[in-house]
Design an enzyme around this catalytic site. Structure first.
Site, PDB file in Angstrom:
ATOM      1  CE  LYS A 199      -2.485  -0.466   3.787  1.00  6.77           C
ATOM      2  NZ  LYS A 199      -3.519  -0.679   4.825  1.00  6.77           N
ATOM      3  CG  HIS A 200      -2.060   3.374   0.451  1.00  2.00           C
ATOM      4  ND1 HIS A 200      -1.335   3.823   1.538  1.00  2.00           N
ATOM      5  CD2 HIS A 200      -3.158   2.768   0.974  1.00  2.00           C
ATOM      6  CE1 HIS A 200      -1.972   3.515   2.651  1.00  2.00           C
ATOM      7  NE2 HIS A 200      -3.091   2.881   2.336  1.00  2.00           N
ATOM      8  CG  HIS A 213      -8.593  10.961   0.227  1.00  4.72           C
ATOM      9  ND1 HIS A 213      -9.660  10.213  -0.213  1.00  4.72           N
ATOM     10  CD2 HIS A 213      -8.040  10.216   1.220  1.00  4.72           C
ATOM     11  CE1 HIS A 213      -9.751   9.092   0.473  1.00  4.72           C
ATOM     12  NE2 HIS A 213      -8.772   9.077   1.352  1.00  4.72           N
ATOM     13  CG  ASP A 279      -7.234   2.217   0.273  1.00  2.00           C
ATOM     14  OD1 ASP A 279      -7.830   1.595   1.171  1.00  2.00           O
ATOM     15  OD2 ASP A 279      -6.351   3.061   0.509  1.00  2.00           O
TER      16      ASP A 279
END
Length: 767
Positions: A199-200, A213, A279
């Site tokens: 990840k990620h 984000h 995710d």
């Protein structure tokens, strides 16, 4: 999309040929049985599944989501339910294919009563991949015993800005450190028969202003040379079985819909052949937050075409919306086949196609002595001594004032993805399920004959200063003040660090700085202990007017962390951790990395100084080490391996562990290069007066970078090498001339090999 027909077995192909459209889609989704109530994923309260479980599993199921890790359930009782459910899937679905069970395992298995290990930033601080591999194996064994097949770890995001809330989930700011430690964890977990998930992928940690984000504005070279290498190492060297996509968009392109990143780069350039899982909710986010898909069906098609094989945690897009899109003729059903092949191949490799689930476990030790000992060792190795004027070790302290909001908090020892902070925070009154001694309890046991006065002083986040006066009085009456400050990990605004808890400053939360300054002003020697998930701007405490006598940084050290800290303060243990991320001067200097070119550091043409308070790799011990006689051949051909060695000597009067760090700089290249770059490292323990020669077998591919034409190339020319206690201290130096040019290939993506040779007249050091 990469062709799988030569990789999947005849059995898997036969299963695929038998499948209806509904059965194919069912293999590509998860189901979150316990979802609802607790928010343990972004926007989870807005994404609650309405599909009934019986309907969702009528045609089979790809994954069962977090059956142990969503709420506190007794592991044995839950295992009995899980075994029964897997038998039902075998007996009552047409093809009888069990589900993969996945769980979080970033700081240990995220389940009630399971061991909680130090957070990954502490793994990085240990500079000990071998120990991290042992920890991974222990975690994997617990997972396998409980019928869990896939772990959602490690996080291989390279730290770019400490203001980002998820820094505590990351290993460090250097891609080689992240890659070596992360690869070790992968090997450990997968040695137990559990698939690790990287990840990620990719770019998540490079978000604008460190906001979760937020858009990423990384150039192709930064992606290739900084963000991708840990994934490549874990795939090529570690054999990582699964990958999870990033929520990020890079230059406007969401990774979850990017065939460039998920197919061309991940499968093509890096050679990954396993399943890519989304995710949580990231496929639906293509529609709801990124705005690149008209609806969930469109989002599903874009994600599938890009290279996502499984939608987690539920089938918001890959279930009904995807089926509707195919039935309407807007999408070809054959697009599912490659993803289904990968999922079935994974289930076959994990033994699921033959497992009968007859006997669930009746006695599983999730926090026994093996776990406690590994947690204790890793915690002790990860504690970083930042400064010390001789106040430590404090073996003979008799009147101690123990002050600060994190002195008596078990939660302060653990990261965001620990079960206690991730799940039990939603269940007040539920016991931790494991033994979690606090710093106060550990110090009381460590100093049985001392008079210890405890004052909280203030909270972690609040601005109530009413307790500071009592803390000052306690410090005034003591011969030593231990002040324990830092973070409280949590999710999405619940806490000061963790997923969604991003900040726009790097001061200690609340009024903790005021507390420390007031205690320092008493004149009593102060030992500052920081329990945190990110590095803070504490130059005022290390070098400023409110200088403490000693400072210890511990990045959420887990269930045995308090014992490790107490042992280091008393001298029972010796500190040996090193900073895996620079200690920042200020938030205004961010984003900052030690991997900066000349113009990225302090220069005369600007009054702004980004120089960190302590550099990457820094860490003191209770002894001293000298690094001498850095030796390398005069020349090496590009593409070959060169042997570089350095002598390390314990020049102090007590045993200790050193982290030998080898750095390089390319002074003249076709593109700007970092002023320092970690080439290799090795942790080594030495007795007083003992010496050893550490030998690094260094592939010249470690000098490579992405050139103007997009190739990763090793250029001819001089390389400056040095070894020392951090990236900024050139204790012993050498130069190496690289001849010729070499384009890096897949065969070059390997970890540096090391050995330790004993020296004549010195004690024998085992490799």
């Amino acid at each position: 999309m990469t062709d799988l027909h030569s990789q999947a077995s005849a059995r898997v192909h036969d299963l695929l040929a038998q499948m209806t459209l509904e059965e194919k889609a069912a293999q590509l989704v998860g189901y979150w049985v316990d979802q609802g109530g607790e928010v343990v994923a972004p926007l989870a309260d807005e994404m609650v599944t309405t599909t009934k479980y019986a309907d969702a599993t009528a045609h089979g199921l790809g994954h069962l989501t977090r059956v142990y890790g969503t709420r506190p359930v007794d592991p044995i009782e839950r295992a009995a339910w899980l075994w029964e459910e897997q038998r039902r899937l075998r007996a009552q679905t047409r093809l009888g294919i069990p589900a993969i069970v996945h769980e979080e395992c970033l700081t240990g298995l995220a389940a009630w009563k399971a061991a909680t290990y130090p957070t990954p930033l502490a793994w990085g601080a240990s500079f000990d991949p071998e120990l991290v591999a042992e920890v991974g194996a222990a975690i994997g064994d617990s997972m396998r015993e409980l019928g869990i097949h896939q772990g959602l770890a490690p996080v291989l995001d390279v730290i770019r800005d400490p203001r980002w809330g998820r820094v505590d989930e990351c290993i460090g700011e250097d891609p080689y450190l992240v890659g070596t430690v992360g690869t070790a964890y992968v090997r450990g977990v997968q040695s137990a028969g559990v698939d690790a998930t990287l990840k990620h992928f990719v770019g998540y940690s490079g978000s604008q202003a460190a906001r979760n984000h937020a858009p990423v504005h990384a150039g192709a070279r930064e992606v290739a040379d900084v963000l991708l290498p840990p994934f490549e190492m874990a795939i090529r060297d570690g054999g990582a079985a699964s990958v999870m996509n990033s929520y990020a968009e890079i230059d406007g392109e969401p990774v979850g819909a990017s065939s460039h990143y998920l197919d061309e780069v991940l499968r093509g350039r890096l050679g990954f052949t396993g399943p890519v899982v989304s995710d949580y909710f990231s496929v639906a986010f293509l529609h709801s937050t990124h705005g690149v898909a008209a609806d969930l069906g469109d989002a599903a098609e874009q994600a599938l075409r890009a290279g996502i094989d499984v939608e987690l945690p539920t089938g918001d897009a890959f279930a009904a919306p995807l089926l509707e899109r195919i039935r309407s003729g807007a999408m070809d059903a054959s697009l599912l086949d490659a993803a289904v092949l990968r999922v079935l191949a994974q289930k076959e490799r994990l033994g699921l196609l033959d497992e009968t689930f007859e006997t669930p476990p009746t006695d599983v030790d999730l926090d026994g002595e093996r776990h406690r000992e590994l947690a204790r060792r890793l915690a002790a190795e990860s504690v970083v001594l930042l400064t010390n004027d001789g106040a430590l070790p404090a073996a003979s302290a008799r009147r101690i004032a123990l002050i600060g909001p994190n002195t008596d908090s078990a939660e302060a020892l653990m990261g965001c993805y620990s079960f206690v902070n991730h799940v039990l925070a939603h269940h007040p009154g539920t016991p931790h399920g494991i033994e979690l001694p606090t710093v106060r309890e550990a110090l009381t046991a460590e100093y049985p004959d001392a008079e210890i006065t405890h004052e909280r002083g203030c909270g972690v986040e609040d601005h109530d200063d009413s307790g500071i006066a009592a803390a000052v009085d306690a410090a005034t009456a003591a011969e030593l003040a231990i002040v324990v400050v830092g973070d409280r990990a949590g999710l999405f605004g619940r806490g000061t660090v963790g997923e969604g808890n991003d900040v726009d400053h790097l001061e200690l939360p609340g009024i903790q700085r005021q507390l420390v300054e007031r205690v320092v002003a008493t004149g009593t020697p102060v030992v500052l202990v920081i329990l945190s998930g990110r590095p803070y701007a504490i130059g005022w405490a290390l070098d400023g007017d409110h200088r403490v006598a000693a400072a210890v940084q511990s990045f959420f050290p887990g269930e045995e962390g308090a014992d490790a800290i107490a042992g280091i303060l008393s001298g029972r243990l010796s500190p040996s951790g090193r900073l895996p991320v620079t200690l920042p001067r200020s938030a205004g200097a961010q984003p900052y990395s030690y991997l900066h070119p000349r113009l990225g550091g302090p220069i005369d043409v600007t009054s702004a100084d980004p120089t960190p308070v302590r550099p990457f790799g820094h860490g003191l011990t209770y002894t001293t080490f000298a690094h001498e006689d850095l030796h390398t051949p005069a020349t090496v051909a590009a593409g070959d391996t060169v042997e570089v060695s350095v002598v390390v000597r314990n020049t102090g009067d007590r045993a200790g562990a050193d982290v030998v760090q080898l750095y390089a700089h390319d002074p003249v290249a076709s593109l700007t290069r970092p002023v320092a770059q970690l080439m290799a490292y090795r942790r080594i323990s030495l007795e007083p007066g003992e010496s050893a020669r550490v030998v690094f077998e260094l592939p010249t591919a470690r000098f490579a970078f992405t050139g103007r034409d997009g190739r990763r190339v090793v250029e001819p020319g001089r390389i400056d090498l040095w070894a020392g206690p951090s990236c900024s201290e050139r204790e012993t130096t050498a130069t190496l001339e690289v001849t010729g040019e070499h384009t890096v290939t897949a065969d070059d993506a390997r970890i540096v090999a090391t050995r330790v040779d004993s020296l004549a007249g010195a004690g024998v050091v085992s490799p």
